[in-house]
Motif scaffolding. Structure first.
Motif, PDB file in Angstrom:
ATOM      1  N   ARG A 103       0.831  -1.187   0.000  1.00 41.13           N
ATOM      2  CA  ARG A 103       0.000   0.000   0.000  1.00 41.13           C
ATOM      3  C   ARG A 103       0.873   1.246   0.000  1.00 41.13           C
ATOM      4  NH1 ARG A 103      -0.084   1.872   5.256  1.00 41.13           N
ATOM      5  NH2 ARG A 103       0.808   0.444   6.790  1.00 41.13           N
ATOM      6  N   MET A 104       0.248   2.332  -0.337  1.00 45.00           N
ATOM      7  CA  MET A 104       0.926   3.620  -0.217  1.00 45.00           C
ATOM      8  C   MET A 104       1.039   3.955   1.258  1.00 45.00           C
ATOM      9  SD  MET A 104      -1.107   5.611  -3.279  1.00 45.00           S
ATOM     10  CE  MET A 104      -0.320   7.174  -2.954  1.00 45.00           C
ATOM     11  N   LEU A 105       2.180   4.485   1.641  1.00 43.66           N
ATOM     12  CA  LEU A 105       2.415   4.860   3.032  1.00 43.66           C
ATOM     13  C   LEU A 105       2.183   6.354   3.161  1.00 43.66           C
ATOM     14  CD1 LEU A 105       5.693   2.786   3.506  1.00 43.66           C
ATOM     15  CD2 LEU A 105       3.370   2.122   4.151  1.00 43.66           C
ATOM     16  N   HIS A 106       1.169   6.716   3.931  1.00 47.25           N
ATOM     17  CA  HIS A 106       0.779   8.126   4.073  1.00 47.25           C
ATOM     18  C   HIS A 106       1.189   8.656   5.443  1.00 47.25           C
ATOM     19  CE1 HIS A 106      -1.787   8.681   0.459  1.00 47.25           C
ATOM     20  NE2 HIS A 106      -1.929   7.379   0.566  1.00 47.25           N
ATOM     21  N   TYR A 107       1.904   9.769   5.433  1.00 45.35           N
ATOM     22  CA  TYR A 107       2.265  10.482   6.652  1.00 45.35           C
ATOM     23  C   TYR A 107       2.084  11.970   6.371  1.00 45.35           C
ATOM     24  CZ  TYR A 107       4.273   5.937   7.609  1.00 45.35           C
ATOM     25  OH  TYR A 107       4.419   4.584   7.769  1.00 45.35           O
ATOM     26  N   PRO A 108       2.083  12.811   7.393  1.00 47.71           N
ATOM     27  CA  PRO A 108       1.881  14.247   7.146  1.00 47.71           C
ATOM     28  C   PRO A 108       2.863  14.807   6.104  1.00 47.71           C
ATOM     29  CG  PRO A 108       1.726  13.788   9.484  1.00 47.71           C
ATOM     30  CD  PRO A 108       2.173  12.511   8.841  1.00 47.71           C
ATOM     31  N   ASP A 109       2.320  15.286   4.989  1.00 45.04           N
ATOM     32  CA  ASP A 109       3.099  15.876   3.891  1.00 45.04           C
ATOM     33  C   ASP A 109       4.092  14.908   3.265  1.00 45.04           C
ATOM     34  OD1 ASP A 109       1.871  18.405   4.073  1.00 45.04           O
ATOM     35  OD2 ASP A 109       3.188  18.955   5.737  1.00 45.04           O
ATOM     36  N   LEU A 110       3.936  13.622   3.534  1.00 47.66           N
ATOM     37  CA  LEU A 110       4.868  12.623   3.018  1.00 47.66           C
ATOM     38  C   LEU A 110       4.101  11.388   2.556  1.00 47.66           C
ATOM     39  CD1 LEU A 110       7.731  11.333   2.639  1.00 47.66           C
ATOM     40  CD2 LEU A 110       7.611  10.694   5.066  1.00 47.66           C
TER      41      LEU A 110
ATOM     42  N   ARG B 188       8.478   2.915  -6.178  1.00 49.95           N
ATOM     43  CA  ARG B 188       9.716   3.507  -5.687  1.00 49.95           C
ATOM     44  C   ARG B 188       9.657   5.035  -5.837  1.00 49.95           C
ATOM     45  NH1 ARG B 188      13.371  -0.244  -4.384  1.00 49.95           N
ATOM     46  NH2 ARG B 188      15.045   1.290  -4.272  1.00 49.95           N
ATOM     47  N   GLU B 189       8.566   5.590  -5.361  1.00 44.57           N
ATOM     48  CA  GLU B 189       8.359   7.031  -5.439  1.00 44.57           C
ATOM     49  C   GLU B 189       8.137   7.615  -4.054  1.00 44.57           C
ATOM     50  OE1 GLU B 189       5.283   8.273  -8.054  1.00 44.57           O
ATOM     51  OE2 GLU B 189       6.184   7.385  -9.837  1.00 44.57           O
TER      52      GLU B 189
ATOM     53  N   ALA C  31       9.810   3.378   7.290  1.00 41.61           N
ATOM     54  CA  ALA C  31       8.391   3.711   7.184  1.00 41.61           C
ATOM     55  C   ALA C  31       7.493   2.491   7.350  1.00 41.61           C
ATOM     56  CB  ALA C  31       8.109   4.385   5.839  1.00 41.61           C
ATOM     57  N   GLN C  32       7.987   1.303   7.013  1.00 35.94           N
ATOM     58  CA  GLN C  32       7.189   0.089   7.162  1.00 35.94           C
ATOM     59  C   GLN C  32       7.331  -0.537   8.543  1.00 35.94           C
ATOM     60  OE1 GLN C  32       8.545  -2.244   3.773  1.00 35.94           O
ATOM     61  NE2 GLN C  32       6.826  -1.548   2.522  1.00 35.94           N
TER      62      GLN C  32
END
Length: 224
Positions: A119-126, A133-134, A156-157
């Protein structure tokens, strides 16, 4: 030195292409597909550091620095800008061959890994997209080297885990890595600088004193 390397590696069954200058090397990289690139630091037109950075903009081929520069800071610099290994002169030909095969084996294993849904990893402004690989910061794409991206995804994971430098080196370079563990610090410094320049208002990779590093999310329950 190039002549000796060519003779030795051809005897081992490798097809070889040579470059006497940095410009020749970059032209070859653009025109051909290689399994390994062996690169010296001292070249007549541009140094190996510059060439390695340019290579990393073009391909992900493993790069082995073969240099007379033996200081630890040079090794860390070479690995920090994208090289996969660093061997100093004089060297044993069997060790060189072992390192080349190790790089090829690791590269093939990475290519043969069956992609798993991620999945896409979502964090504040990131936002981090592992499969593509983006990395997007403040809605803008930010480019990272292969090792920088792999480091960032590892953090991040695993946001609850504090990694030691040794663990990170094993994840990115493998158990047979013989360089300095401090190369991790160089990559993390680069990640932090790129994120800061891109406008991220917090530092997502925090130092855990006496241990190593961990991922930080603003507002996390463990925030101090």
């Amino acid at each position: 030195m190039r002549n000796l390397l060519r003779i030795y590696l051809m005897k081992e069954g490798f097809a070889i292409k040579e470059a006497s200058t940095g410009q020749e090397a970059l032209a070859l990289v653009q025109a051909h597909s290689f399994d390994v690139i062996i690169l010296d630091v001292m070249l007549p037109d541009m140094d190996g550091w510059q060439i390695c950075k340019r290579i990393r903009e073009l391909v992900k081929t493993p790069v082995l620095f073969l240099s007379a520069r033996t200081e630890t800071k040079d090794k860390i610099k070479g690995l920090g800008i994208g090289a996969d290994d660093y061997l100093t002169k004089p060297f044993d030909s069997e060790e060189l061959l072992a390192r080349i095969f190790s790089l090829i084996r690791r590269s093939v294993m990475n290519q043969e890994v069956i992609p798993q849904p991620s999945r896409m990893l979502h964090y504040p402004d990131l936002v981090i997209i592992p499969e593509a690989r983006e990395v997007r910061i403040c809605d803008e794409y930010v480019e990272f080297t292969q090792k920088e991206f792999d480091l960032l995804v590892s953090f991040a994971q695993n946001i609850q885990k504090a990694f030691t430098r040794e663990e990170l080196v094993e994840r990115l370079w493998g158990y047979d890595f013989e360089g300095e563990f401090r190369v991790v610090d160089t990559h993390i410094k680069n990640i932090r600088e790129k994120m800061h320049l891109a406008g991220l208002k917090y530092n997502p990779i925090q130092t855990v004193w006496g241990v190593g590093y961990k991922f930080y999310v603003p507002g996390d329950a463990n925030e101090k």
